[in-house]
Design an enzyme around this catalytic site. Structure first.
Site, PDB file in Angstrom:
ATOM      1  CD  GLU A 141     -38.667  25.579 -32.685  1.00  0.00           C
ATOM      2  OE1 GLU A 141     -38.591  25.654 -33.913  1.00  0.00           O
ATOM      3  OE2 GLU A 141     -37.662  25.594 -31.945  1.00  0.00           O
ATOM      4  CD  GLU A 190     -35.573  22.831 -30.206  1.00  0.00           C
ATOM      5  OE1 GLU A 190     -35.048  23.634 -31.020  1.00  0.00           O
ATOM      6  OE2 GLU A 190     -36.506  22.077 -30.506  1.00  0.00           O
TER       7      GLU A 190
END
Ligand code: IFM
Length: 434
Positions: A167, A351
């Site tokens: 991320e 995710e």
């Protein structure tokens, strides 16, 4: 659960994800201090001042945790390696106990027939590197490549897949512009530099792993769908900018070797000189693209300095995080990513999951997962090459600035006793995957 494994292509992989600082117990095993330790030690940054000192004590309980992964029938386990556990000062001396831990973890996964999917960095920057400017310092790309060689030199032979950085938006914007995560800065120059250097570090790590002869390397991007709050052109423009900053900057860097114009308009004056010369490294070819998806935001213009936008509350049902549940946006992202960025490259949902206060009968999580599996099927039906899906997360864990309050696990953790108790969603998935 409505879905079954047989509803997906036969080679579709199901996995579950965790990260080092959130579960291992960072105060143990000779790991060095990280910027999350000091961020958490500073009043006001983290709920109840909680930190990852003990977390889920996974360091000492990983065998039991991996049994849970195997028994649920997952094909893959996505974990991260802690830079400061392997190299306590970020550079130089290696903590053998740290390397040994990841070596044992890799073996334990192989013994259970689970594919190890590693992420090299999931946010715990060694403090010694933070002292040197951390992600603001261009040298971090070289330090990160060195760490990559050390850790993958030891466990790379057993990895099914590896991504350098989890991320990039969180590592840079959330942590240097919004100040919600370590190092807690609110500074546009720091942000621009961190955004570029995180991309450069990604590319250097990919190159380092290619030199080690490794394959199946990818990038993991967190995406948030930006919806204009109303029909006005101003709201549309604000949503496009949010999309640019959150999503397109990072995907664009790696897959188009360019940053979006609307973001450069505000950020270019603060980028490090020579940034345009770095795209050969940033865009080093990868083998797959990972998308982390949780929610969407309604975006409206705001009367502030650039970027001049804000998010407003939306009407959809929300998770314990207060995040709107919008599975359709996952389909849109999968389709858009393939069409505009990645083409035939395999895409993984690396995710997806929800926080819920329900510690046993988490029917809300079962419904959430079902809805998002359907969203993946929408994309598959449009020939998007989605090859796998990872649930976040195996265990209730340290949810960063929100401490231990928000529970994302398929398995409940009693943080007083460390007892693990699988929730209804764990059993539902186990049945679906059988
Ligand atoms: O817990 C985090 C994880 O570390 C990164 N992705 C989002 C999760 C939920 O907030």
């Amino acid at each position: 659960m409505k879905f079954k494994r047989s509803d997906f292509p036969s080679d579709f992989l199901f996995g579950v994800a965790t990260s080092a600082y959130q579960i291992e117990g960072h105060a143990q095993g000779g790991a060095g201090s990280t910027h999350w330790d000091t961020f958490a030690a500073t009043p006001g940054n983290v709920v109840r001042g909680e930190n990852g000192d003990l977390a889920c004590d996974h360091l000492n309980r990983f065998e039991q945790d991996l049994d849970l992964v195997r028994d649920a029938g997952f094909d893959c386990y996505r974990f991260s390696t802690s830079w400061a556990r392997v190299m306590p000062e970020g550079r130089g001396p290696v903590n053998q106990a740290g390397l040994d831990f990841y070596d044992r973890l890799a073996d334990a996964l192989m013994e259970r027939g689970i594919r190890p999917c590693a992420t090299l960095y999931h946010w715990e920057l060694p403090s010694a590197l933070a002292d040197l400017g951390g992600w603001r310092n261009r040298d971090i790309a070289g330090w990160f490549a060195d760490f990559t060689e050390v850790i993958m030199g030891r466990i790379g032979d057993r990895m099914y897949s590896v991504a350098p950085i989890n991320e990039p938006w969180c590592v840079s914007w959330l942590s240097h512009f919004e100040g919600h995560h370590a190092p807690g800065l609110r500074d546009i120059r720091a942000t621009a530099r961190a955004m570029h250097h995180v991309m450069l570090a990604h590319g250097r790590a990919i190159q380092a792993m290619r030199s080690l002869g490794m394959s199946n390397l990818g990038g993991v991007f967190n995406l948030e769908w930006a919806e204009p709050a109303d029909d006005s052109p101003e709201a549309r423009k604000a949503a496009d900018l949010y999309d640019g900053i959150y999503n397109r900057f990072f995907l664009g860097g790696v897959f188009k070797r360019a940053y979006p114009e609307n973001v450069l308009k505000g950020l270019e004056p603060y980028l490090p000189s020579g940034w345009q010369e770095d795209f050969d490294v940033i865009g080093a070819p990868v083998d797959w693209c990972g998308l982390n998806y949780y929610t969407r935001k309604l975006i409206a213009p705001a009367d502030t300095a650039w970027p001049g936008l804000t998010d407003v509350p939306g009407p959809l049902p929300k998770t314990q995080m207060g995040w709107e549940i919008d599975p359709a946006a996952l389909s849109r992202f999968l389709i858009r990513t393939a069409r505009e960025y990645t083409g035939d490259l395999p895409i993984y949902v690396t995710e997806n999951g929800m926080a819920s206060p329900e510690r046993k009968q988490d029917d809300d999580r079962i419904a959430y997962l079902d809805q998002h599996f359907s969203a993946v099927q929408v994309a598959l039906n449009q020939d998007v090459p989605v090859r796998g899906y990872f649930v976040w997360s195996l265990l209730d864990n340290y949810e960063w600035a929100l401490g231990y309050e928000k529970r994302f696990g398929l398995v409940d953790v009693d943080f007083d006793t460390m007892k693990r108790t699988p929730k209804a969603s764990y059993f539902a998935l186990k049945e679906a995957l059988a």
